[in-house]
Design a protein around this motif. Structure first.
Motif, PDB file in Angstrom:
ATOM      1  N   THR A 167       0.828  -1.205   0.000  1.00 16.16           N
ATOM      2  CA  THR A 167       0.000   0.000   0.000  1.00 16.16           C
ATOM      3  C   THR A 167       0.865   1.259   0.000  1.00 16.16           C
ATOM      4  N   GLN A 168       1.914   1.268   0.802  1.00 18.92           N
ATOM      5  CA  GLN A 168       2.827   2.419   0.841  1.00 18.92           C
ATOM      6  C   GLN A 168       3.456   2.657  -0.532  1.00 18.92           C
ATOM      7  N   GLU A 169       3.858   1.594  -1.186  1.00 13.48           N
ATOM      8  CA  GLU A 169       4.471   1.714  -2.513  1.00 13.48           C
ATOM      9  C   GLU A 169       3.464   2.256  -3.528  1.00 13.48           C
ATOM     10  N   ILE A 170       2.265   1.724  -3.515  1.00 12.08           N
ATOM     11  CA  ILE A 170       1.237   2.166  -4.456  1.00 12.08           C
ATOM     12  C   ILE A 170       0.909   3.641  -4.238  1.00 12.08           C
ATOM     13  N   VAL A 171       0.670   4.031  -2.995  1.00  5.92           N
ATOM     14  CA  VAL A 171       0.352   5.432  -2.686  1.00  5.92           C
ATOM     15  C   VAL A 171       1.501   6.331  -3.133  1.00  5.92           C
ATOM     16  N   SER A 172       2.717   5.951  -2.815  1.00  4.64           N
ATOM     17  CA  SER A 172       3.882   6.751  -3.179  1.00  4.64           C
ATOM     18  C   SER A 172       3.978   6.938  -4.691  1.00  4.64           C
ATOM     19  N   GLU A 173       3.826   5.872  -5.440  1.00  3.42           N
ATOM     20  CA  GLU A 173       3.945   5.950  -6.902  1.00  3.42           C
ATOM     21  C   GLU A 173       2.818   6.776  -7.520  1.00  3.42           C
ATOM     22  N   LEU A 174       1.572   6.543  -7.095  1.00  2.59           N
ATOM     23  CA  LEU A 174       0.445   7.260  -7.696  1.00  2.59           C
ATOM     24  C   LEU A 174       0.453   8.740  -7.348  1.00  2.59           C
ATOM     25  N   VAL A 175       0.777   9.068  -6.111  1.00  4.43           N
ATOM     26  CA  VAL A 175       0.825  10.482  -5.715  1.00  4.43           C
ATOM     27  C   VAL A 175       1.989  11.181  -6.418  1.00  4.43           C
ATOM     28  N   THR A 176       3.140  10.521  -6.508  1.00  2.78           N
ATOM     29  CA  THR A 176       4.287  11.112  -7.204  1.00  2.78           C
ATOM     30  C   THR A 176       3.940  11.390  -8.667  1.00  2.78           C
ATOM     31  N   ASN A 177       3.294  10.425  -9.336  1.00  7.04           N
ATOM     32  CA  ASN A 177       2.897  10.639 -10.733  1.00  7.04           C
ATOM     33  C   ASN A 177       1.934  11.818 -10.862  1.00  7.04           C
ATOM     34  N   ALA A 178       0.975  11.914  -9.951  1.00  8.98           N
ATOM     35  CA  ALA A 178       0.002  13.012 -10.005  1.00  8.98           C
ATOM     36  C   ALA A 178       0.693  14.361  -9.801  1.00  8.98           C
ATOM     37  N   LEU A 179       1.650  14.413  -8.881  1.00  7.77           N
ATOM     38  CA  LEU A 179       2.361  15.667  -8.627  1.00  7.77           C
ATOM     39  C   LEU A 179       3.279  16.052  -9.785  1.00  7.77           C
ATOM     40  N   ARG A 180       3.932  15.061 -10.383  1.00 11.32           N
ATOM     41  CA  ARG A 180       4.881  15.344 -11.470  1.00 11.32           C
ATOM     42  C   ARG A 180       4.205  15.610 -12.805  1.00 11.32           C
ATOM     43  N   TYR A 181       3.166  14.844 -13.125  1.00  2.83           N
ATOM     44  CA  TYR A 181       2.597  14.891 -14.466  1.00  2.83           C
ATOM     45  C   TYR A 181       1.161  15.391 -14.522  1.00  2.83           C
ATOM     46  N   GLY A 182       0.506  15.472 -13.379  1.00  9.86           N
ATOM     47  CA  GLY A 182      -0.883  15.916 -13.344  1.00  9.86           C
ATOM     48  C   GLY A 182      -0.968  17.409 -13.081  1.00  9.86           C
ATOM     49  N   ALA A 183      -2.110  17.828 -12.579  1.00  3.82           N
ATOM     50  CA  ALA A 183      -2.344  19.233 -12.260  1.00  3.82           C
ATOM     51  C   ALA A 183      -3.060  19.317 -10.919  1.00  3.82           C
ATOM     52  N   PRO A 184      -2.750  20.360 -10.131  1.00  4.73           N
ATOM     53  CA  PRO A 184      -3.402  20.507  -8.835  1.00  4.73           C
ATOM     54  C   PRO A 184      -4.900  20.763  -8.991  1.00  4.73           C
ATOM     55  N   PRO A 185      -5.677  20.468  -7.990  1.00  6.89           N
ATOM     56  CA  PRO A 185      -5.302  19.827  -6.722  1.00  6.89           C
ATOM     57  C   PRO A 185      -5.185  18.306  -6.882  1.00  6.89           C
ATOM     58  N   VAL A 186      -4.370  17.725  -6.020  1.00  5.10           N
ATOM     59  CA  VAL A 186      -4.197  16.275  -5.975  1.00  5.10           C
ATOM     60  C   VAL A 186      -4.893  15.764  -4.721  1.00  5.10           C
ATOM     61  N   GLN A 187      -5.722  14.735  -4.884  1.00  2.02           N
ATOM     62  CA  GLN A 187      -6.458  14.178  -3.749  1.00  2.02           C
ATOM     63  C   GLN A 187      -6.202  12.679  -3.669  1.00  2.02           C
TER      64      GLN A 187
END
Length: 97
Positions: free
Chosen positions: A9-29
């Motif tokens: 779970t920690q790995e999944i959360v880390s990867e998905l949030v990192t991708n959203a911050l790097r390649y997505g647009a705010p806000p991130v939830q």
């Protein structure tokens, strides 16, 4: 939740949030839903879809979604009027009373 499931779970959360911050647009939830499975949802306002790819050994990035797909039972992308949600489902170890 056992130690292995917590680590996944920690790995999944880390990867998905990192991708959203790097390649997505705010806000991130981030949303974690504990039901028959553990669902992790990361929503951002961007419209570009992450790509599942196999990174080469010399690549510095590109493994995040592949790692999530390996650790999760199921995953996908859901588009909304205000962005996208990348989600994973993890099977939970059976709980004994």
């Amino acid at each position: 939740m056992d130690e292995d499931a917590a680590y996944d779970t920690q790995e999944i959360v880390s990867e998905l949030v990192t991708n959203a911050l790097r390649y997505g647009a705010p806000p991130v939830q981030l949303r974690l839903i504990n039901d028959r499975t553990l669902t992790c949802e990361v929503h951002d306002s961007g419209i570009s879809a992450p790509r599942l790819r196999h990174a080469r050994t010399v690549d510095e990035g590109g493994r995040g979604l592949f790692i999530c797909a390996q650790l999760a039972h199921n995953w996908g992308i859901r588009y909304t009027d205000n962005g996208k949600t990348v989600w994973t489902e993890q099977a939970l170890p059976s709980q004994h009373p």
